[in-house]
Design a protein around this motif. Sequence first.
Motif, PDB file in Angstrom:
ATOM      1  N   GLU A 235       0.818  -1.218   0.000  1.00 23.94           N
ATOM      2  CA  GLU A 235       0.000   0.000   0.000  1.00 23.94           C
ATOM      3  C   GLU A 235       0.852   1.268   0.000  1.00 23.94           C
ATOM      4  OE1 GLU A 235      -0.210  -2.422   2.183  1.00 23.94           O
ATOM      5  OE2 GLU A 235      -2.136  -3.413   1.778  1.00 23.94           O
ATOM      6  N   SER A 236       2.093   1.159   0.466  1.00 23.92           N
ATOM      7  CA  SER A 236       2.967   2.333   0.544  1.00 23.92           C
ATOM      8  C   SER A 236       3.465   2.784  -0.822  1.00 23.92           C
ATOM      9  CB  SER A 236       4.178   2.025   1.441  1.00 23.92           C
ATOM     10  OG  SER A 236       3.776   1.658   2.738  1.00 23.92           O
ATOM     11  N   PHE A 237       3.257   1.962  -1.861  1.00 21.78           N
ATOM     12  CA  PHE A 237       3.823   2.268  -3.174  1.00 21.78           C
ATOM     13  C   PHE A 237       2.757   2.582  -4.215  1.00 21.78           C
ATOM     14  CE2 PHE A 237       6.927  -0.308  -0.923  1.00 21.78           C
ATOM     15  CZ  PHE A 237       8.070   0.467  -1.072  1.00 21.78           C
ATOM     16  N   THR A 238       1.641   3.147  -3.757  1.00 22.52           N
ATOM     17  CA  THR A 238       0.592   3.567  -4.691  1.00 22.52           C
ATOM     18  C   THR A 238       0.694   5.044  -5.043  1.00 22.52           C
ATOM     19  OG1 THR A 238      -0.918   3.975  -2.841  1.00 22.52           O
ATOM     20  CG2 THR A 238      -1.009   1.795  -3.868  1.00 22.52           C
ATOM     21  N   GLY A 239       1.338   5.841  -4.190  1.00 24.99           N
ATOM     22  CA  GLY A 239       1.492   7.265  -4.453  1.00 24.99           C
ATOM     23  C   GLY A 239       2.485   7.523  -5.570  1.00 24.99           C
ATOM     24  N   PRO A 240       2.484   8.732  -6.140  1.00 31.22           N
ATOM     25  CA  PRO A 240       3.334   9.037  -7.304  1.00 31.22           C
ATOM     26  C   PRO A 240       4.820   8.806  -7.055  1.00 31.22           C
ATOM     27  CG  PRO A 240       1.712  10.776  -6.955  1.00 31.22           C
ATOM     28  CD  PRO A 240       1.628   9.875  -5.766  1.00 31.22           C
ATOM     29  N   ILE A 241       5.364   9.371  -5.975  1.00 32.48           N
ATOM     30  CA  ILE A 241       6.795   9.251  -5.718  1.00 32.48           C
ATOM     31  C   ILE A 241       7.158   7.818  -5.353  1.00 32.48           C
ATOM     32  CG2 ILE A 241       8.676   9.968  -4.205  1.00 32.48           C
ATOM     33  CD1 ILE A 241       7.382  12.678  -3.968  1.00 32.48           C
ATOM     34  N   ALA A 242       6.404   7.232  -4.426  1.00 36.10           N
ATOM     35  CA  ALA A 242       6.706   5.874  -3.978  1.00 36.10           C
ATOM     36  C   ALA A 242       6.598   4.872  -5.127  1.00 36.10           C
ATOM     37  CB  ALA A 242       5.766   5.478  -2.842  1.00 36.10           C
ATOM     38  N   HIS A 243       5.643   5.078  -6.029  1.00 34.64           N
ATOM     39  CA  HIS A 243       5.490   4.143  -7.149  1.00 34.64           C
ATOM     40  C   HIS A 243       6.673   4.239  -8.110  1.00 34.64           C
ATOM     41  CE1 HIS A 243       3.331   1.517  -9.894  1.00 34.64           C
ATOM     42  NE2 HIS A 243       3.677   2.326 -10.875  1.00 34.64           N
ATOM     43  N   GLN A 244       7.176   5.448  -8.330  1.00 34.86           N
ATOM     44  CA  GLN A 244       8.359   5.606  -9.170  1.00 34.86           C
ATOM     45  C   GLN A 244       9.543   4.844  -8.585  1.00 34.86           C
ATOM     46  OE1 GLN A 244       7.293   6.619 -12.170  1.00 34.86           O
ATOM     47  NE2 GLN A 244       8.786   8.268 -12.341  1.00 34.86           N
ATOM     48  N   LEU A 245       9.696   4.914  -7.272  1.00 36.35           N
ATOM     49  CA  LEU A 245      10.753   4.153  -6.615  1.00 36.35           C
ATOM     50  C   LEU A 245      10.521   2.656  -6.783  1.00 36.35           C
ATOM     51  CD1 LEU A 245      11.025   6.229  -3.320  1.00 36.35           C
ATOM     52  CD2 LEU A 245      12.791   6.051  -5.075  1.00 36.35           C
ATOM     53  N   PHE A 246       9.289   2.238  -6.618  1.00 36.51           N
ATOM     54  CA  PHE A 246       8.937   0.818  -6.682  1.00 36.51           C
ATOM     55  C   PHE A 246       9.292   0.210  -8.035  1.00 36.51           C
ATOM     56  CE2 PHE A 246       5.737  -2.409  -7.829  1.00 36.51           C
ATOM     57  CZ  PHE A 246       6.000  -3.359  -6.856  1.00 36.51           C
ATOM     58  N   ILE A 247       8.880   0.854  -9.120  1.00 41.13           N
ATOM     59  CA  ILE A 247       9.135   0.272 -10.440  1.00 41.13           C
ATOM     60  C   ILE A 247      10.613   0.347 -10.810  1.00 41.13           C
ATOM     61  CG2 ILE A 247       6.800   0.737 -11.257  1.00 41.13           C
ATOM     62  CD1 ILE A 247       7.857   3.125 -12.799  1.00 41.13           C
ATOM     63  N   GLY A 248      11.361   1.248 -10.165  1.00 41.94           N
ATOM     64  CA  GLY A 248      12.795   1.287 -10.399  1.00 41.94           C
ATOM     65  C   GLY A 248      13.539   0.184  -9.670  1.00 41.94           C
ATOM     66  N   PHE A 249      13.071  -0.164  -8.460  1.00 43.98           N
ATOM     67  CA  PHE A 249      13.744  -1.172  -7.640  1.00 43.98           C
ATOM     68  C   PHE A 249      13.305  -2.592  -7.974  1.00 43.98           C
ATOM     69  CE2 PHE A 249      13.717   2.228  -4.081  1.00 43.98           C
ATOM     70  CZ  PHE A 249      14.727   2.908  -4.736  1.00 43.98           C
ATOM     71  N   ARG A 250      12.093  -2.754  -8.474  1.00 46.27           N
ATOM     72  CA  ARG A 250      11.500  -4.086  -8.636  1.00 46.27           C
ATOM     73  C   ARG A 250      12.352  -5.044  -9.475  1.00 46.27           C
ATOM     74  NH1 ARG A 250       6.137  -5.670 -11.720  1.00 46.27           N
ATOM     75  NH2 ARG A 250       5.363  -7.412 -10.477  1.00 46.27           N
ATOM     76  N   PRO A 251      12.889  -4.628 -10.636  1.00 45.45           N
ATOM     77  CA  PRO A 251      13.713  -5.572 -11.403  1.00 45.45           C
ATOM     78  C   PRO A 251      14.933  -6.052 -10.634  1.00 45.45           C
ATOM     79  CG  PRO A 251      13.179  -3.622 -12.713  1.00 45.45           C
ATOM     80  CD  PRO A 251      12.756  -3.332 -11.322  1.00 45.45           C
ATOM     81  N   LEU A 252      15.563  -5.151  -9.883  1.00 41.00           N
ATOM     82  CA  LEU A 252      16.764  -5.520  -9.135  1.00 41.00           C
ATOM     83  C   LEU A 252      16.449  -6.550  -8.057  1.00 41.00           C
ATOM     84  CD1 LEU A 252      18.328  -1.965  -8.599  1.00 41.00           C
ATOM     85  CD2 LEU A 252      18.653  -3.526 -10.518  1.00 41.00           C
ATOM     86  N   VAL A 253      15.358  -6.330  -7.332  1.00 42.71           N
ATOM     87  CA  VAL A 253      15.011  -7.222  -6.225  1.00 42.71           C
ATOM     88  C   VAL A 253      14.664  -8.615  -6.739  1.00 42.71           C
ATOM     89  CG1 VAL A 253      13.389  -7.597  -4.325  1.00 42.71           C
ATOM     90  CG2 VAL A 253      14.252  -5.300  -4.788  1.00 42.71           C
ATOM     91  N   ILE A 254      13.922  -8.694  -7.852  1.00 46.34           N
ATOM     92  CA  ILE A 254      13.525  -9.998  -8.390  1.00 46.34           C
ATOM     93  C   ILE A 254      14.729 -10.763  -8.929  1.00 46.34           C
ATOM     94  CG2 ILE A 254      12.224 -11.117 -10.247  1.00 46.34           C
ATOM     95  CD1 ILE A 254      10.036  -9.044  -9.847  1.00 46.34           C
ATOM     96  N   LEU A 255      15.591 -10.092  -9.689  1.00 45.80           N
ATOM     97  CA  LEU A 255      16.746 -10.787 -10.249  1.00 45.80           C
ATOM     98  C   LEU A 255      17.742 -11.187  -9.163  1.00 45.80           C
ATOM     99  CD1 LEU A 255      17.411  -8.841 -13.569  1.00 45.80           C
ATOM    100  CD2 LEU A 255      16.289 -11.033 -13.250  1.00 45.80           C
ATOM    101  N   GLU A 256      17.888 -10.349  -8.137  1.00 47.44           N
ATOM    102  CA  GLU A 256      18.767 -10.727  -7.022  1.00 47.44           C
ATOM    103  C   GLU A 256      18.216 -11.955  -6.311  1.00 47.44           C
ATOM    104  OE1 GLU A 256      20.307 -11.489  -3.343  1.00 47.44           O
ATOM    105  OE2 GLU A 256      18.291 -10.616  -3.454  1.00 47.44           O
TER     106      GLU A 256
END
Length: 467
Positions: A235-256
């Motif tokens: 729920e913390s990643f639905t806002g504009p800024i938090a969502h931008q962070l989320f989609i930037g970090f998501r590939p790294l976390v999954i591949l790691e």
Amino acid sequence: MKVKSRSVCQNCRQRKYSCDGKRPSCSQCIATKRDCPGYEAVTFLPPKTSGQQIISSGPLESPISREASLSLSGSSTGCLILNLSAFRWSTDEEFFALVTEYFTPYFNGQEQYGRPKKHFSTLCSPWLETVPLLLDTSRSTTLLSVSLRTLGYSIIAKGNRDRRRSQWDLCRAESYTKAVHSLSNKIAEDDGGCNESAAAIMCLCLAEWLVPTSREGWIAHIRGIGRMMEMCGPESFTGPIAHQLFIGFRPLVILEACISRQDTFLSSVEWQTIPFAFHEPSPLQTLLSHGSILPSVLRRVQTTDSLPLNERGPLCEGVIAELINTLQELDKWERSLQATINGPLCWPITSCPSSPRSSSSVAGSLWFYSLPVATAMTHLWAFRAVSFSQIAHLLSSNPALFTDTIRICLNVSGIENCHQQTVAFHRMVCQSMLYFKQGTLRYYGAASVTLPLRVTQMAICLLHVGV
């Protein structure tokens, strides 16, 4: 830092109230029993130097052009070299300009996907767009500021080869130490500043990637980002800024998670849907949803290997079925991406479009429709390599499971074909290197392909075969 924030609803903006940006209705509108009209998209206004815009749709002007020069080296590696002998950094704006200069690729009018306007991003790195917003709005900017400077000093230390190199290394070390202490204090305070902390960790991760202080330092930072995301909740990643962070970090976390062969929280339905409740996922984000199941599959394969041979059958059969289903979903995703693009996604080349190179160094390389397509395709090949390697591994220890159904679904004639498919996808990622090493892609190109390459290398190692 000049930022125009759109995380304020229209009611609060008009009445000049403080808005907490909650969705679908902010707290002010709920308290006053008003209909919350919603929010506009976040608009990023790049920093300016001497009245000239540093970041634009055309070729970028170096932020250090007044007292220093930026050039490409003549070496075979094409490393970017900075001449900073007469320049001193002092403000966050200068460091942010430096980071965007080296992590913002030139598109030269190239489409990103088949629908460029819908998925267009100013800086290509979504998390980077949030940095000026966070620097302006965070209650304490010490952490993000010093982390940004650490990344800036890492860029300088990486590219500067003059006699002052040791000075930049010292500045980086001092800044890095301050950043780690600030991060530790902020986590201990638990003041809810998740966005600032996550952006700071990403700066430190890239700083480690550029100038390593340990072999797996940058991987440790990725794990730190993942743990912080999990603690904050979807729920913390639905806002504009938090969502931008989320989609930037998501590939790294999954591949790691694939590399460490550990379950990832990002495979749950909540994490695949809630952060995208108000944002349409890009093709890459849709692909990541399909691939997020693979880390847990890798862990279950490890568990299966620890069992006696006579007890592996049912578990192996279930894992293979899950991997086949994942491969089928990946095939559907590729067809959907192809449907949005008028032309091939990638193709072999005999000469490099971006720079003159000998035909021998280019032979066998792949070129792509666009950078986002190239990034998505290398992730796709990484997921496929992992899937085929695990199917080959399980079938090798349980040959009786290789049925006509598996043969038809995978379009293979034998277990050896699964080995060959794994090697082929690893080779395709390697053949993409020339594209990602273009000078116009700056450090972003190499950074975006590093983890897919490591994942395919891991898949090869799991097969115990050489390329």
